[in-house]
Design a protein around this motif. Structure first.
Motif, PDB file in Angstrom:
ATOM      1  N   ALA A  78      22.714  37.049  12.228  1.00 52.48           N
ATOM      2  CA  ALA A  78      22.195  35.795  12.787  1.00 52.48           C
ATOM      3  C   ALA A  78      22.969  34.590  12.244  1.00 52.48           C
ATOM      4  CB  ALA A  78      20.708  35.653  12.480  1.00 52.48           C
ATOM      5  N   GLU A  79      23.305  34.621  10.966  1.00 53.29           N
ATOM      6  CA  GLU A  79      24.092  33.525  10.381  1.00 53.29           C
ATOM      7  C   GLU A  79      25.450  33.406  11.075  1.00 53.29           C
ATOM      8  OE1 GLU A  79      23.412  32.672   5.830  1.00 53.29           O
ATOM      9  OE2 GLU A  79      23.579  34.835   6.147  1.00 53.29           O
ATOM     10  N   VAL A  80      26.110  34.534  11.272  1.00 53.02           N
ATOM     11  CA  VAL A  80      27.423  34.543  11.922  1.00 53.02           C
ATOM     12  C   VAL A  80      27.293  34.088  13.372  1.00 53.02           C
ATOM     13  CG1 VAL A  80      29.298  36.039  12.719  1.00 53.02           C
ATOM     14  CG2 VAL A  80      28.419  36.270  10.392  1.00 53.02           C
ATOM     15  N   GLN A  81      26.270  34.590  14.060  1.00 52.97           N
ATOM     16  CA  GLN A  81      26.066  34.222  15.464  1.00 52.97           C
ATOM     17  C   GLN A  81      25.869  32.708  15.607  1.00 52.97           C
ATOM     18  OE1 GLN A  81      27.048  36.905  17.405  1.00 52.97           O
ATOM     19  NE2 GLN A  81      25.194  36.748  18.613  1.00 52.97           N
ATOM     20  N   LEU A  82      25.053  32.136  14.731  1.00 49.85           N
ATOM     21  CA  LEU A  82      24.795  30.705  14.794  1.00 49.85           C
ATOM     22  C   LEU A  82      26.068  29.908  14.524  1.00 49.85           C
ATOM     23  CD1 LEU A  82      22.782  28.412  15.150  1.00 49.85           C
ATOM     24  CD2 LEU A  82      22.183  28.652  12.740  1.00 49.85           C
ATOM     25  N   ALA A  83      26.805  30.292  13.502  1.00 49.51           N
ATOM     26  CA  ALA A  83      28.056  29.594  13.182  1.00 49.51           C
ATOM     27  C   ALA A  83      29.049  29.706  14.338  1.00 49.51           C
ATOM     28  CB  ALA A  83      28.667  30.168  11.903  1.00 49.51           C
ATOM     29  N   ASP A  84      29.161  30.901  14.915  1.00 47.36           N
ATOM     30  CA  ASP A  84      30.095  31.098  16.033  1.00 47.36           C
ATOM     31  C   ASP A  84      29.661  30.322  17.279  1.00 47.36           C
ATOM     32  OD1 ASP A  84      31.670  32.707  14.460  1.00 47.36           O
ATOM     33  OD2 ASP A  84      31.049  34.598  15.400  1.00 47.36           O
ATOM     34  N   ALA A  85      28.361  30.256  17.528  1.00 44.95           N
ATOM     35  CA  ALA A  85      27.867  29.523  18.697  1.00 44.95           C
ATOM     36  C   ALA A  85      28.195  28.035  18.586  1.00 44.95           C
ATOM     37  CB  ALA A  85      26.364  29.732  18.853  1.00 44.95           C
ATOM     38  N   VAL A  86      27.995  27.483  17.411  1.00 43.99           N
ATOM     39  CA  VAL A  86      28.301  26.061  17.207  1.00 43.99           C
ATOM     40  C   VAL A  86      29.809  25.833  17.296  1.00 43.99           C
ATOM     41  CG1 VAL A  86      28.203  24.152  15.554  1.00 43.99           C
ATOM     42  CG2 VAL A  86      26.202  25.613  15.902  1.00 43.99           C
ATOM     43  N   GLU A  87      30.588  26.739  16.717  1.00 43.64           N
ATOM     44  CA  GLU A  87      32.043  26.613  16.823  1.00 43.64           C
ATOM     45  C   GLU A  87      32.490  26.678  18.279  1.00 43.64           C
ATOM     46  OE1 GLU A  87      36.117  28.936  15.441  1.00 43.64           O
ATOM     47  OE2 GLU A  87      34.261  29.284  14.311  1.00 43.64           O
ATOM     48  N   ALA A  88      31.887  27.582  19.046  1.00 40.18           N
ATOM     49  CA  ALA A  88      32.229  27.694  20.476  1.00 40.18           C
ATOM     50  C   ALA A  88      31.898  26.400  21.205  1.00 40.18           C
ATOM     51  CB  ALA A  88      31.486  28.872  21.103  1.00 40.18           C
ATOM     52  N   LEU A  89      30.786  25.790  20.854  1.00 39.93           N
ATOM     53  CA  LEU A  89      30.385  24.530  21.486  1.00 39.93           C
ATOM     54  C   LEU A  89      31.359  23.412  21.145  1.00 39.93           C
ATOM     55  CD1 LEU A  89      28.232  22.852  23.038  1.00 39.93           C
ATOM     56  CD2 LEU A  89      27.137  22.472  20.819  1.00 39.93           C
ATOM     57  N   ILE A  90      31.680  23.285  19.875  1.00 37.05           N
ATOM     58  CA  ILE A  90      32.540  22.184  19.431  1.00 37.05           C
ATOM     59  C   ILE A  90      33.977  22.358  19.918  1.00 37.05           C
ATOM     60  CG2 ILE A  90      33.542  21.108  17.365  1.00 37.05           C
ATOM     61  CD1 ILE A  90      30.776  21.647  16.027  1.00 37.05           C
ATOM     62  N   LYS A  91      34.480  23.585  19.848  1.00 36.90           N
ATOM     63  CA  LYS A  91      35.876  23.840  20.236  1.00 36.90           C
ATOM     64  C   LYS A  91      36.042  24.183  21.711  1.00 36.90           C
ATOM     65  CE  LYS A  91      37.467  25.242  15.689  1.00 36.90           C
ATOM     66  NZ  LYS A  91      38.077  26.311  14.893  1.00 36.90           N
TER      67      LYS A  91
END
Length: 141
Positions: free
Chosen positions: A28-41
């Motif tokens: 879940a931690e990785v998923q959340l970090a990746d989701a935000v990164e996908a949004l920003i980038k």
């Protein structure tokens, strides 16, 4: 909290619940970090991986539900052991919800990648960092 039980497999059942919670939390931690990164980038490939990755968290929750149900039925835990089992069920549900939120962010990022760039991405990144820190603290506790 571990105590030695007369039936060693009971200790193993409780340890398995802990291990599933730890694995779910890490995912879940990785998923959340990746989701935000996908949004920003504006990374739609990463967003798609986050969306697909939610199934693993869901599967782990189902595994934990089965394990906890079996533990409750066969071991009939009392006091601390019952609290550990019930807490594992509740925690798994909350972690699964974090995974769902990450998937939702990823889905939105795919749509937003089609439109002009967002202005407040620094604010989003800052809020995400705070949320990730809180999530890590809770899971570590």
């Amino acid at each position: 909290m571990t105590t030695d039980h007369i039936v060693k497999s009971f200790d193993e059942d409780l340890k398995k619940l802990d291990n599933i919670i730890a694995e779910m939390g890490g995912l879940a931690e990785v998923q959340l970090a990746d989701a935000v990164e996908a949004l920003i980038k504006r990374d739609t490939d990463l967003a798609d991986r986050v969306i697909a990755g939610d199934k693993k968290i869901d599967a782990l929750e189902a595994e934990l539900d089965g394990q906890a149900t079996t533990t409750l039925a066969l071991r009939q835990p009392m006091a601390d052991d019952l609290r550990v089992t019930i807490t594992a069920l509740r925690t798994a549900s909350l972690i699964e919800r974090i995974g769902d939120y990450a998937k939702n962010i990823a889905k939105r990022s795919v749509v937003l990648a089609q439109s002009p760039p967002l202005g407040p991405t620094k604010s989003i990144a800052r809020m995400a960092t705070l949320v990730q820190g809180m999530t890590k603290d809770v899971l570590d506790a």
